[in-house]
Motif scaffolding. Structure first.
Motif, PDB file in Angstrom:
ATOM      1  N   ARG A  42      -5.527 -63.877 -64.058  1.00 52.74           N
ATOM      2  CA  ARG A  42      -5.801 -65.420 -63.715  1.00 52.74           C
ATOM      3  C   ARG A  42      -6.264 -65.636 -62.565  1.00 52.74           C
ATOM      4  N   LEU A  43      -5.550 -65.013 -61.345  1.00 45.57           N
ATOM      5  CA  LEU A  43      -5.722 -65.381 -60.073  1.00 45.57           C
ATOM      6  C   LEU A  43      -6.941 -64.493 -59.606  1.00 45.57           C
ATOM      7  N   ALA A  44      -7.459 -63.218 -60.229  1.00 45.95           N
ATOM      8  CA  ALA A  44      -8.417 -62.491 -59.976  1.00 45.95           C
ATOM      9  C   ALA A  44      -9.819 -63.548 -60.367  1.00 45.95           C
ATOM     10  N   ARG A  45      -9.960 -64.157 -61.488  1.00 45.02           N
ATOM     11  CA  ARG A  45     -10.815 -64.984 -61.901  1.00 45.02           C
ATOM     12  C   ARG A  45     -11.072 -66.097 -61.113  1.00 45.02           C
ATOM     13  N   ALA A  46      -9.824 -66.857 -60.469  1.00 41.10           N
ATOM     14  CA  ALA A  46     -10.003 -67.797 -59.489  1.00 41.10           C
ATOM     15  C   ALA A  46     -10.457 -67.468 -58.159  1.00 41.10           C
ATOM     16  N   HIS A  47      -9.918 -66.340 -57.692  1.00 42.24           N
ATOM     17  CA  HIS A  47     -10.087 -66.115 -56.150  1.00 42.24           C
ATOM     18  C   HIS A  47     -11.503 -64.947 -56.285  1.00 42.24           C
ATOM     19  N   ARG A  48     -11.901 -64.210 -57.163  1.00 54.00           N
ATOM     20  CA  ARG A  48     -13.029 -63.166 -56.988  1.00 54.00           C
ATOM     21  C   ARG A  48     -12.896 -62.355 -56.071  1.00 54.00           C
ATOM     22  N   PRO A  49     -11.687 -61.762 -55.961  1.00 55.81           N
ATOM     23  CA  PRO A  49     -11.411 -60.854 -54.949  1.00 55.81           C
ATOM     24  C   PRO A  49     -12.410 -59.526 -54.882  1.00 55.81           C
ATOM     25  N   ASP A  50     -12.734 -58.782 -53.676  1.00 53.36           N
ATOM     26  CA  ASP A  50     -13.724 -57.597 -53.921  1.00 53.36           C
ATOM     27  C   ASP A  50     -12.917 -56.465 -54.547  1.00 53.36           C
ATOM     28  N   VAL A  51     -11.725 -56.585 -54.713  1.00 53.51           N
ATOM     29  CA  VAL A  51     -10.846 -55.100 -55.130  1.00 53.51           C
ATOM     30  C   VAL A  51      -9.382 -55.838 -55.674  1.00 53.51           C
ATOM     31  N   CYS A  52      -9.418 -55.442 -56.587  1.00 55.94           N
ATOM     32  CA  CYS A  52      -7.850 -55.794 -57.255  1.00 55.94           C
ATOM     33  C   CYS A  52      -6.862 -54.256 -57.130  1.00 55.94           C
ATOM     34  N   VAL A 118      -9.101 -48.805 -51.117  1.00 53.30           N
ATOM     35  CA  VAL A 118      -9.832 -49.989 -51.067  1.00 53.30           C
ATOM     36  C   VAL A 118     -11.155 -50.241 -50.647  1.00 53.30           C
ATOM     37  N   ARG A 119     -11.441 -49.564 -49.568  1.00 56.64           N
ATOM     38  CA  ARG A 119     -12.753 -49.564 -48.889  1.00 56.64           C
ATOM     39  C   ARG A 119     -13.768 -49.047 -49.880  1.00 56.64           C
ATOM     40  N   ALA A 120     -13.389 -47.813 -50.450  1.00 55.01           N
ATOM     41  CA  ALA A 120     -14.169 -47.227 -51.116  1.00 55.01           C
ATOM     42  C   ALA A 120     -14.515 -47.994 -52.606  1.00 55.01           C
ATOM     43  N   ALA A 121     -13.469 -48.623 -53.140  1.00 55.82           N
ATOM     44  CA  ALA A 121     -13.696 -49.416 -54.191  1.00 55.82           C
ATOM     45  C   ALA A 121     -14.714 -50.642 -53.895  1.00 55.82           C
ATOM     46  N   ALA A 122     -14.496 -51.132 -53.001  1.00 53.34           N
ATOM     47  CA  ALA A 122     -15.215 -52.359 -52.601  1.00 53.34           C
ATOM     48  C   ALA A 122     -16.919 -52.001 -52.326  1.00 53.34           C
ATOM     49  N   SER A 123     -16.959 -50.722 -51.771  1.00 52.68           N
ATOM     50  CA  SER A 123     -18.610 -50.407 -51.662  1.00 52.68           C
ATOM     51  C   SER A 123     -18.987 -49.799 -52.690  1.00 52.68           C
ATOM     52  N   GLY A 124     -18.496 -49.532 -53.948  1.00 49.76           N
ATOM     53  CA  GLY A 124     -18.739 -49.163 -55.214  1.00 49.76           C
ATOM     54  C   GLY A 124     -18.638 -47.509 -55.518  1.00 49.76           C
ATOM     55  N   ASP A 125     -17.847 -47.154 -54.564  1.00 46.88           N
ATOM     56  CA  ASP A 125     -17.299 -45.812 -54.446  1.00 46.88           C
ATOM     57  C   ASP A 125     -15.783 -45.777 -55.201  1.00 46.88           C
ATOM     58  N   ALA A 126     -15.305 -44.656 -55.120  1.00 46.02           N
ATOM     59  CA  ALA A 126     -13.963 -44.487 -55.650  1.00 46.02           C
ATOM     60  C   ALA A 126     -13.257 -43.512 -54.901  1.00 46.02           C
ATOM     61  N   GLY A 167     -12.098 -35.229 -55.968  1.00 47.17           N
ATOM     62  CA  GLY A 167     -11.784 -36.426 -55.303  1.00 47.17           C
ATOM     63  C   GLY A 167     -12.454 -36.531 -54.160  1.00 47.17           C
ATOM     64  N   ARG A 168     -13.664 -35.959 -53.686  1.00 45.57           N
ATOM     65  CA  ARG A 168     -14.252 -35.958 -52.514  1.00 45.57           C
ATOM     66  C   ARG A 168     -14.982 -37.675 -52.764  1.00 45.57           C
ATOM     67  N   THR A 169     -15.340 -38.424 -51.601  1.00 38.74           N
ATOM     68  CA  THR A 169     -16.169 -39.467 -51.448  1.00 38.74           C
ATOM     69  C   THR A 169     -17.365 -39.120 -51.191  1.00 38.74           C
ATOM     70  N   ASN A 170     -18.645 -39.822 -51.449  1.00 40.79           N
ATOM     71  CA  ASN A 170     -19.758 -39.616 -51.122  1.00 40.79           C
ATOM     72  C   ASN A 170     -20.286 -39.057 -49.885  1.00 40.79           C
ATOM     73  N   ALA A 171     -19.653 -39.678 -48.658  1.00 43.67           N
ATOM     74  CA  ALA A 171     -19.733 -39.295 -47.360  1.00 43.67           C
ATOM     75  C   ALA A 171     -18.985 -37.599 -47.251  1.00 43.67           C
ATOM     76  N   GLU A 172     -18.049 -37.394 -47.965  1.00 43.81           N
ATOM     77  CA  GLU A 172     -17.734 -36.147 -47.634  1.00 43.81           C
ATOM     78  C   GLU A 172     -18.135 -34.878 -48.614  1.00 43.81           C
ATOM     79  N   ILE A 173     -18.907 -35.387 -49.737  1.00 42.21           N
ATOM     80  CA  ILE A 173     -19.989 -34.598 -50.256  1.00 42.21           C
ATOM     81  C   ILE A 173     -21.008 -34.318 -49.429  1.00 42.21           C
ATOM     82  N   ALA A 174     -21.660 -35.078 -49.013  1.00 43.31           N
ATOM     83  CA  ALA A 174     -22.767 -35.409 -48.016  1.00 43.31           C
ATOM     84  C   ALA A 174     -22.636 -34.267 -47.083  1.00 43.31           C
TER      85      ALA A 174
END
Length: 215
Positions: A42-52, A118-126, A167-174
């Motif tokens: 409910r709160l996510a739909r109300a606040h539309r956070p960048d990451v849950c 959190v930063r990875a998820a917000a940028s579309g990474d994981a 488990g590497r990020t895109n930056a680490e893979i690069a």
């Protein structure tokens, strides 16, 4: 740009701790907290956070079901979800990945890894806890046969895929493969298309089921 986060956990001391850690990070702000999965949705739909950031074991609606409602295959405008848990070999974690979670962490991951996730998820990474990923996904992949890709993967795509599974990020893979960040993203996009997977978590599971892991 500030990353807006929703935190959900049924234990008040954990909610308070996560909020304190995240609010202390540059560019991250907790905008809502929830004590159960239904309140989180409910709160996510109300606040539309960048990451849950969702605990898996919560009353009313557990983390798996909440993840499915916020980020599942049928959701038109999914919210990035990172799941957190105490158990690294829990079938509920595996279910959450299938429900659409982009990644997961153990609750003892530490402030640095939590902020990175959190930063990875917000940028579309994981960011998947690298010490847990292979053990967890391999445990559930032991009796599974992955679907055949629609086209053969190139050597470079396999290299990128193996590092994603580790488990590497895109930056680490690069950095590791001496590629530009945009080239890594292009290879990863091609791998997702060929394997029919939707995100890094699904493609990591596919890689482990296929035996394509970093040596």
């Amino acid at each position: 740009m500030t990353i807006r986060v929703l935190v959900a956990d049924d234990q008040e001391i954990v909610r308070t701790g996560l909020r304190t850690i995240l609010d202390a990070q540059d560019g991250i702000q907790v905008v809502a907290v929830a004590a159960d999965g239904r309140q989180a949705v409910r709160l996510a739909r109300a606040h539309r956070p960048d990451v849950c950031l969702l605990d898996l074991r919560m009353p009313v609606l557990d983390g798996v079901a909440a993840t499915r409602e916020l980020a599942g295959p049928g959701v038109d405008d999914p919210v990035p979800v990172v799941v957190i848990t105490t158990f690294d070999l829990d079938e509920h974690v595996h279910a959450a990945l299938g429900a659409g979670a982009r990644g997961f962490l153990l609750k003892d991951a530490g402030p640095g890894l939590l902020a990175q996730a959190v930063r990875a998820a917000a940028s579309g990474d994981a960011l998947i806890d690298p010490g847990v990923t292979v053990r967890l996904l391999s445990h559930f992949a032991a009796s599974r046969r992955p679907p055949t890709p629609s086209a053969p993967l190139t050597d470079r795509e396999e290299a990128v895929l193996a590092l994603v599974a580790a488990g590497r990020t895109n930056a680490e893979i690069a950095t590791e493969l001496h590629l530009s960040l945009s080239t890594v993203k292009t290879h990863l996009g091609s791998v997702l298309a060929k394997t029919g997977t939707r995100n890094r978590v699904e493609v990591a599971r596919w890689a482990i089921e296929s035996g394509l892991t970093a040596r």
